[in-house]
Design a protein around this motif. Structure first.
Motif, short mmCIF file in Angstrom:
data_model
loop_
_atom_site.label_atom_id
_atom_site.label_comp_id
_atom_site.label_asym_id
_atom_site.label_seq_id
_atom_site.Cartn_x
_atom_site.Cartn_y
_atom_site.Cartn_z
N ALA A 1 -35.13 -4.41 1.24
CA ALA A 1 -36.28 -4.82 0.41
C ALA A 1 -36.44 -3.89 -0.78
CB ALA A 1 -37.55 -4.84 1.27
N ARG A 2 -36.20 -2.59 -0.58
CA ARG A 2 -36.31 -1.65 -1.70
C ARG A 2 -35.19 -1.87 -2.71
NH1 ARG A 2 -36.05 4.00 0.34
NH2 ARG A 2 -36.40 4.52 -1.85
N VAL A 3 -34.00 -2.23 -2.24
CA VAL A 3 -32.88 -2.49 -3.16
C VAL A 3 -33.19 -3.71 -4.03
CG1 VAL A 3 -30.47 -3.25 -3.31
CG2 VAL A 3 -31.09 -1.37 -1.77
N VAL A 4 -33.63 -4.82 -3.41
CA VAL A 4 -33.80 -6.05 -4.20
C VAL A 4 -35.04 -6.00 -5.09
CG1 VAL A 4 -32.53 -7.50 -2.57
CG2 VAL A 4 -35.01 -7.33 -2.36
N THR A 5 -35.97 -5.07 -4.82
CA THR A 5 -37.13 -4.94 -5.70
C THR A 5 -36.99 -3.75 -6.64
OG1 THR A 5 -38.30 -3.66 -3.99
CG2 THR A 5 -38.71 -6.03 -4.04
N GLY A 6 -35.80 -3.14 -6.67
CA GLY A 6 -35.53 -2.09 -7.63
C GLY A 6 -36.02 -0.71 -7.23
N GLY A 7 -36.49 -0.54 -6.00
CA GLY A 7 -37.02 0.74 -5.58
C GLY A 7 -35.98 1.69 -5.00
N LEU A 8 -34.76 1.20 -4.78
CA LEU A 8 -33.70 2.03 -4.22
C LEU A 8 -32.45 1.77 -5.06
CD1 LEU A 8 -32.81 3.95 -1.90
CD2 LEU A 8 -32.36 1.93 -0.51
N ALA A 9 -31.95 2.82 -5.67
CA ALA A 9 -30.82 2.66 -6.60
C ALA A 9 -29.58 2.20 -5.87
CB ALA A 9 -30.55 3.99 -7.31
N PRO A 10 -28.77 1.36 -6.52
CA PRO A 10 -27.49 0.96 -5.90
C PRO A 10 -26.70 2.22 -5.56
CG PRO A 10 -27.88 -0.28 -7.92
CD PRO A 10 -28.94 0.79 -7.86
N GLY A 11 -26.12 2.23 -4.41
CA GLY A 11 -25.34 3.40 -3.99
C GLY A 11 -26.15 4.45 -3.26
N LEU B 1 -26.36 -4.88 3.93
CA LEU B 1 -26.58 -3.58 3.31
C LEU B 1 -25.28 -2.96 2.80
CD1 LEU B 1 -29.19 -1.84 5.66
CD2 LEU B 1 -29.49 -2.44 3.25
N ALA B 2 -24.15 -3.57 3.13
CA ALA B 2 -22.85 -2.92 2.88
C ALA B 2 -22.64 -2.59 1.40
CB ALA B 2 -21.72 -3.81 3.40
N SER B 3 -22.94 -3.54 0.51
CA SER B 3 -22.64 -3.26 -0.90
C SER B 3 -23.52 -2.13 -1.43
CB SER B 3 -22.78 -4.52 -1.75
OG SER B 3 -24.12 -4.94 -1.77
N ALA B 4 -24.79 -2.10 -1.02
CA ALA B 4 -25.67 -1.02 -1.49
C ALA B 4 -25.34 0.32 -0.84
CB ALA B 4 -27.13 -1.37 -1.19
N MET B 5 -24.56 0.30 0.24
CA MET B 5 -24.20 1.56 0.93
C MET B 5 -22.88 2.14 0.44
SD MET B 5 -25.51 0.83 4.84
CE MET B 5 -24.95 2.40 5.55
N GLN B 6 -22.25 1.49 -0.53
CA GLN B 6 -21.00 2.06 -1.06
C GLN B 6 -21.35 3.21 -2.00
OE1 GLN B 6 -18.32 1.05 0.43
NE2 GLN B 6 -19.65 -0.42 1.46
N THR B 7 -20.72 4.34 -1.78
CA THR B 7 -20.94 5.49 -2.66
C THR B 7 -19.64 5.84 -3.37
OG1 THR B 7 -20.63 6.82 -0.70
CG2 THR B 7 -22.86 6.53 -1.46
N ALA B 8 -19.77 6.73 -4.35
CA ALA B 8 -18.59 7.11 -5.14
C ALA B 8 -17.48 7.61 -4.21
CB ALA B 8 -18.97 8.18 -6.15
#
Lengths: 317, 317
Positions: free
Chosen positions: B233-243, B185-192
């Protein structure tokens, strides 16, 4: 025996290839650390080297790959199948590799995306091929029921009439590894055998009271972040021996799956585990704690059944 | 104003010192990164340097320290107090530092060990001094109720008649940091803003729907390892925006505390939060989700009240 087909379970960090004869006989296997992450930018060359290393294998054999090789982090992103698509149709949905040189029959199995009644989404890549194998090994009717496929991301699946009707994934193995390598529980989670993925100090699960205590705690108190700090509180107050925390945390994490299964899987429904013997034994201990029966399927036989069935369908296509 | 007392909140990675006058006035504060881990083997020298850096401070002033400085990983392991010991007795249980040179009045506040009805054990170090401050700031009767002290290890405490009657710790901040730095989850949890400990993409909690979605998910589906994979699962199916995953995971973890609080804290019992404004705001959003009132106490004022009360008792002892 004439080599006829190559199946590769190609995961994030490892891969395992099987060379299958036209009559379904296994001719040879190869396993290495050339996972999807390591092969970035050189998947084709890595595959050709693997094929060349197999005895009797010709470069023109059809190759089917399953697992993270078909993810966005892999060779080629293959769209997920919808749960309405029966597993028996898997061979028809193999995605040809776009980068394959002319004459090569290289393809990647798609994963599945399963949406629940409340709109929740879950996904798998690689496990669909194992389930396809289970379907062929057990027969379509007998295969109905619940399955657990333990690992980094543990999958609980319900099969009905050849379709995946439910999917719940738990980040069990990943969280165990994170806690063991980093953070305040890491030192207490070191065991004599660093290779022991479950953190058990004993030869058998039944001998490790801390694993079973974790399973019971997960069933009684479902808030994992509190239970994890409880391990630390027991360590600093002398109630948990140094080195015993790994088994306790392992019990908490796998026990959380089984506590959830008590809510999700009806008591008379059979549950089968497809996994390595060590992980299967941990799940058997959880099943016993909850008074349930667990049937253990040999993961390697399941995988070979999948390749044989895919080979038959691929070669006659 | 004559300097009369030094109080130091000395944690694992940071410390904060307050120089207090005889009449309770705050003369100066100092904060630095000389936490217990960094000071291993040189606590005495580090303390003397800190004292020398404070204006008007003489090397003979009494010093009281609280936090992980009194743990096994700190300067000197100070045994936990039992929950039967009232907070008002904290000053009488300060442990003199064995290494202190002659003439130095250096002491460390003990933590508390609280055992539940079923034998479960929980511990705190440092928070007892903040609770002692709350008791003095609010008055013994008004201080009754539940408190949440958010952080790496979030503490939920019930005070009754000046005693700690319940303690539940959640590994909230630690798990958030582990997931954000390592794993799938680390890459999807990076924020600005990498400094944003809660992972929010917006200026206010109420503007971040993913945090609130995580809170609701934690209330409805308590199995954290499943909910965490749900983020993936939401990230890889496009349901949760990166970041956006960090805010969702933050909501899952803090939401798990509040879902548990619905079982543990009676609806009419006041809940107070003692913490940094950003974390207090996240807890206020959770309280609102569950239809509860949350009173926010200023953590710095609480800490100063604790030092003033300890100074008074220490100087008159």
């Amino acid at each position: 025996m004439t080599a006829a087909f190559i199946g590769i379970d190609w995961g994030t960090t490892h891969r395992r290839a099987a060379l299958i004869a036209g009559d379904g006989t296994l001719i040879a296997e190869r396993a290495d650390g050339e996972g999807a992450l390591a092969c970035k930018g050189r998947f084709g060359a890595s595959l050709e080297a693997l094929v060349a290393s197999l005895p009797q294998a010709s470069a023109s054999l059809p190759v089917v790959m399953a697992g993270m090789v078909g993810a966005a982090i892999g060779w080629q992103a293959v769209p997920y199948l919808d749960a309405a698509t029966p597993l028996s149709a898997l061979a028809r949905h193999l995605a040809p590799v776009a980068e394959a040189p002319p004459g090569k029959r290289w393809s990647i199995a798609p994963g599945y995306c399963v949406r629940g009644a409340a709109g929740e989404v879950d996904v798998m890549r690689g496990e669909e091929t194992q389930l396809f194998g289970a379907l062929h090994l057990l027969g379509a009717d007998a295969a109905d029921g619940s399955y657990v496929l333990p690992g980094t991301h543990s999958k609980w699946v319900r099969l009905h009439a050849g379709r995946i009707t439910e999917l719940r994934t738990y980040m069990t193995g990943e969280l165990f590894a994170l806690l063991r390598q980093h953070g305040t529980l890491a030192s207490a989670m070191q065991t004599a055998s660093a290779d022991d993925a479950a953190g058990l100090r004993h030869d058998s699960v039944a001998d490790d009271p801390e694993f079973l205590r974790g399973v019971a705690e997960a069933a009684a108190h479902p808030v994992l972040t509190h239970a994890l700090f409880g391990a630390r509180a027991r360590v600093v107050t002398g109630g948990l021996a140094p080195g015993a925390a790994a088994a306790y945390v392992s019990g908490l994490l796998i026990g959380a799956e089984w506590a959830d299964a008590q809510r999700q899987v009806s008591p008379d429904e059979p549950v089968r585990v497809i996994g390595e013997p060590a992980l299967a034994a941990l799940h058997a201990a959880c099943a016993h704690h909850h008074g349930r029966r667990l049937e253990s399927l040999d993961a390697r036989q399941i995988q070979l059944a999948a390749w044989r069935a895919l080979a038959t369908q691929e070669l006659t296509a």
